[in-house]
Design a protein around this motif. Structure first.
Motif, PDB file in Angstrom:
ATOM      1  N   ALA A 157      33.421 158.685  10.231  1.00 20.75           N
ATOM      2  CA  ALA A 157      33.538 159.195  11.600  1.00 20.75           C
ATOM      3  C   ALA A 157      32.332 160.042  11.974  1.00 20.75           C
ATOM      4  N   ALA A 158      31.870 160.877  11.039  1.00 25.17           N
ATOM      5  CA  ALA A 158      30.716 161.723  11.313  1.00 25.17           C
ATOM      6  C   ALA A 158      29.450 160.882  11.484  1.00 25.17           C
ATOM      7  N   ALA A 159      29.293 159.841  10.662  1.00 25.20           N
ATOM      8  CA  ALA A 159      28.130 158.968  10.768  1.00 25.20           C
ATOM      9  C   ALA A 159      28.135 158.218  12.096  1.00 25.20           C
ATOM     10  N   GLU A 160      29.299 157.706  12.483  1.00 24.15           N
ATOM     11  CA  GLU A 160      29.399 156.990  13.752  1.00 24.15           C
ATOM     12  C   GLU A 160      29.109 157.925  14.921  1.00 24.15           C
ATOM     13  N   ALA A 161      29.586 159.152  14.825  1.00 27.72           N
ATOM     14  CA  ALA A 161      29.342 160.118  15.895  1.00 27.72           C
ATOM     15  C   ALA A 161      27.858 160.442  16.007  1.00 27.72           C
ATOM     16  N   HIS A 162      27.172 160.508  14.871  1.00 26.34           N
ATOM     17  CA  HIS A 162      25.733 160.785  14.870  1.00 26.34           C
ATOM     18  C   HIS A 162      24.984 159.660  15.572  1.00 26.34           C
ATOM     19  N   VAL A 163      25.303 158.411  15.223  1.00 23.91           N
ATOM     20  CA  VAL A 163      24.658 157.265  15.872  1.00 23.91           C
ATOM     21  C   VAL A 163      24.945 157.266  17.364  1.00 23.91           C
ATOM     22  N   ALA A 164      26.214 157.506  17.711  1.00 26.82           N
ATOM     23  CA  ALA A 164      26.601 157.498  19.122  1.00 26.82           C
ATOM     24  C   ALA A 164      25.901 158.596  19.900  1.00 26.82           C
ATOM     25  N   ARG A 165      25.724 159.753  19.274  1.00 29.83           N
ATOM     26  CA  ARG A 165      25.058 160.875  19.933  1.00 29.83           C
ATOM     27  C   ARG A 165      23.598 160.536  20.236  1.00 29.83           C
ATOM     28  N   LEU A 166      22.932 159.878  19.286  1.00 29.04           N
ATOM     29  CA  LEU A 166      21.537 159.513  19.498  1.00 29.04           C
ATOM     30  C   LEU A 166      21.408 158.463  20.594  1.00 29.04           C
ATOM     31  N   THR A 167      22.220 157.411  20.532  1.00 27.85           N
ATOM     32  CA  THR A 167      22.091 156.335  21.512  1.00 27.85           C
ATOM     33  C   THR A 167      22.513 156.789  22.909  1.00 27.85           C
ATOM     34  N   ALA A 168      23.501 157.685  22.978  1.00 25.25           N
ATOM     35  CA  ALA A 168      23.926 158.199  24.287  1.00 25.25           C
ATOM     36  C   ALA A 168      22.815 158.989  24.954  1.00 25.25           C
ATOM     37  N   ALA A 169      21.923 159.559  24.150  1.00 23.47           N
ATOM     38  CA  ALA A 169      20.784 160.315  24.679  1.00 23.47           C
ATOM     39  C   ALA A 169      19.588 159.414  24.986  1.00 23.47           C
ATOM     40  N   GLY A 170      19.798 158.098  24.884  1.00 21.23           N
ATOM     41  CA  GLY A 170      18.721 157.159  25.175  1.00 21.23           C
ATOM     42  C   GLY A 170      17.768 156.934  24.020  1.00 21.23           C
ATOM     43  N   ARG A 171      18.157 157.356  22.824  1.00 19.83           N
ATOM     44  CA  ARG A 171      17.302 157.217  21.649  1.00 19.83           C
ATOM     45  C   ARG A 171      17.772 156.040  20.787  1.00 19.83           C
ATOM     46  N   THR A 172      16.887 155.552  19.947  1.00 17.23           N
ATOM     47  CA  THR A 172      17.238 154.498  19.004  1.00 17.23           C
ATOM     48  C   THR A 172      17.507 155.127  17.645  1.00 17.23           C
ATOM     49  N   ALA A 173      18.655 154.789  17.065  1.00 15.95           N
ATOM     50  CA  ALA A 173      19.002 155.285  15.734  1.00 15.95           C
ATOM     51  C   ALA A 173      18.547 154.288  14.683  1.00 15.95           C
ATOM     52  N   MET A 174      18.183 154.818  13.522  1.00 15.97           N
ATOM     53  CA  MET A 174      17.877 153.959  12.386  1.00 15.97           C
ATOM     54  C   MET A 174      18.747 154.391  11.217  1.00 15.97           C
ATOM     55  N   ILE A 175      19.299 153.412  10.518  1.00 15.85           N
ATOM     56  CA  ILE A 175      20.218 153.683   9.418  1.00 15.85           C
ATOM     57  C   ILE A 175      19.646 153.045   8.157  1.00 15.85           C
ATOM     58  N   GLN A 176      19.511 153.840   7.114  1.00 14.34           N
ATOM     59  CA  GLN A 176      18.928 153.382   5.855  1.00 14.34           C
ATOM     60  C   GLN A 176      19.802 153.827   4.685  1.00 14.34           C
ATOM     61  N   PRO A 177      19.829 153.056   3.611  1.00 18.53           N
ATOM     62  CA  PRO A 177      20.545 153.537   2.426  1.00 18.53           C
ATOM     63  C   PRO A 177      19.858 154.759   1.848  1.00 18.53           C
ATOM     64  N   TYR A 178      20.650 155.707   1.364  1.00 18.79           N
ATOM     65  CA  TYR A 178      20.073 156.873   0.706  1.00 18.79           C
ATOM     66  C   TYR A 178      19.602 156.443  -0.675  1.00 18.79           C
ATOM     67  N   LEU A 179      18.321 156.620  -0.948  1.00 22.05           N
ATOM     68  CA  LEU A 179      17.741 156.210  -2.229  1.00 22.05           C
ATOM     69  C   LEU A 179      17.931 157.350  -3.229  1.00 22.05           C
TER      70      LEU A 179
END
Length: 301
Positions: A157-179
């Motif tokens: 839920a927190a990860a989805e909210a983070h992505v949604a917050r970025l895209t709602a602000a007109g930004r592009t989110a990038m998601i990567q595996p934590y190495l």
């Protein structure tokens, strides 16, 4: 007049701007060695904010991007400014390309081993993986601003909210595996400066310790990084060579490049970031590096 005398006269009549922002009005301290190396060679050095309306950019023989790290919220203004600055290093087309991390897609297509990346733009929907640790961040950021680390499914839920917050602000989110190798081996930053012929050549490397030690987003103070000198492995140097070869040919004569890599699950160094705009150069970890960079700048005056 001899060649050496002419060169000395050129240096002593030259003016260079080291570009910063209001957060570091006297430069980030890692750039002090470069400032001092240029001044020791007779070059007049001014420290100037990129958004200083009174700055006389045409009066400088070179303007070097160093710590303009408040540009993220005004990235379009920053790029537009860069196109107005003559003799900017690295120049405006590089700034425009490299300040949006979607450039990783172009490098991956050229055969560079990168951290697998999913992009989610405004109006798009993220289909999250079922498990694992993931990093969410915007494609336009500096200093790990608005970056978070999430363990799925517990923190979905927190990860989805983070992505949604970025895209709602007109930004592009990038998601990567934590190495996870960053927790042990750390991240290796390989620095490249021009040699006498102008070709980017390995200068030095630094180890960066883990920064995302807790879940959640926010800005990270550059001074919180655990930085030390490092000797890169042959595999890291090989990955860096692939990155350099994949830099678009429309960007010749770069003054510097920083290539950040982390071992992937099979140990292969993966590109995390190629920094051509305003990277920390970790000059304090390599005493002779500032001299090499100063000489490369002077060669272009």
């Amino acid at each position: 007049m001899s060649t050496s005398t002419t060169a000395e006269a050129t240096r002593e009549s030259s003016r260079v701007a080291l570009i910063t922002c209001h957060l570091f009005p006297s430069l980030w301290d890692d750039d002090f060695p470069l400032r001092d190396a240029l001044r020791a060679r007779g070059v007049t050095v001014d420290v100037v904010r990129w958004d200083d309306m009174a700055a006389d950019w045409p009066s400088y023989d070179a303007a070097i991007l160093r710590s303009p790290w408040d540009y993220v919220a005004r990235r379009d203004d920053f790029v537009a400014w860069a196109y107005k600055v003559p003799r900017l290093l690295n120049p405006a087309p590089v700034v425009e390309w490299n300040t949006d991390k979607r450039y990783l897609h172009e490098l991956a297509a050229a055969g560079v081993p990168i951290t697998p990346t999913t992009y989610v733009g405004p109006g798009e929907v993220w289909n999250p993986p079922s498990d694992g640790e993931w990093v969410v961040k915007p494609t336009i950021s500096a200093g790990s601003q608005d970056t978070g680390r999430y363990a799925l499914p517990a923190q979905l839920a927190a990860a989805e909210a983070h992505v949604a917050r970025l895209t709602a602000a007109g930004r592009t989110a990038m998601i990567q595996p934590y190495l996870s190798a960053v927790d042990t081996a750390g991240e290796t930053a390989l620095l490249y400066f021009p040699d006498a012929s102008g070709k980017l050549t390995f200068s030095h490397a630094a180890r960066k310790g883990p920064m995302l030690t807790a879940t959640g987003g926010g800005a990270i103070d550059p001074g919180s990084e655990d930085i030390s000198a490092r000797t890169p492995s042959p595999d890291e140097l090989e990955t860096a060579s692939k990155v350099l070869a994949a830099i678009p040919s429309r960007f010749p004569n770069l003054l510097y490049a920083r290539i950040d890599v982390i071992p992937g699950p099979d140990g292969t160094p993966l590109l995390v970031e190629l920094e051509l705009t305003e990277p920390s150069l970790f000059l304090l970890t390599a005493p002779s590096a500032a001299t090499r960079l100063a000489e490369a700048i002077i060669a272009r005056l």
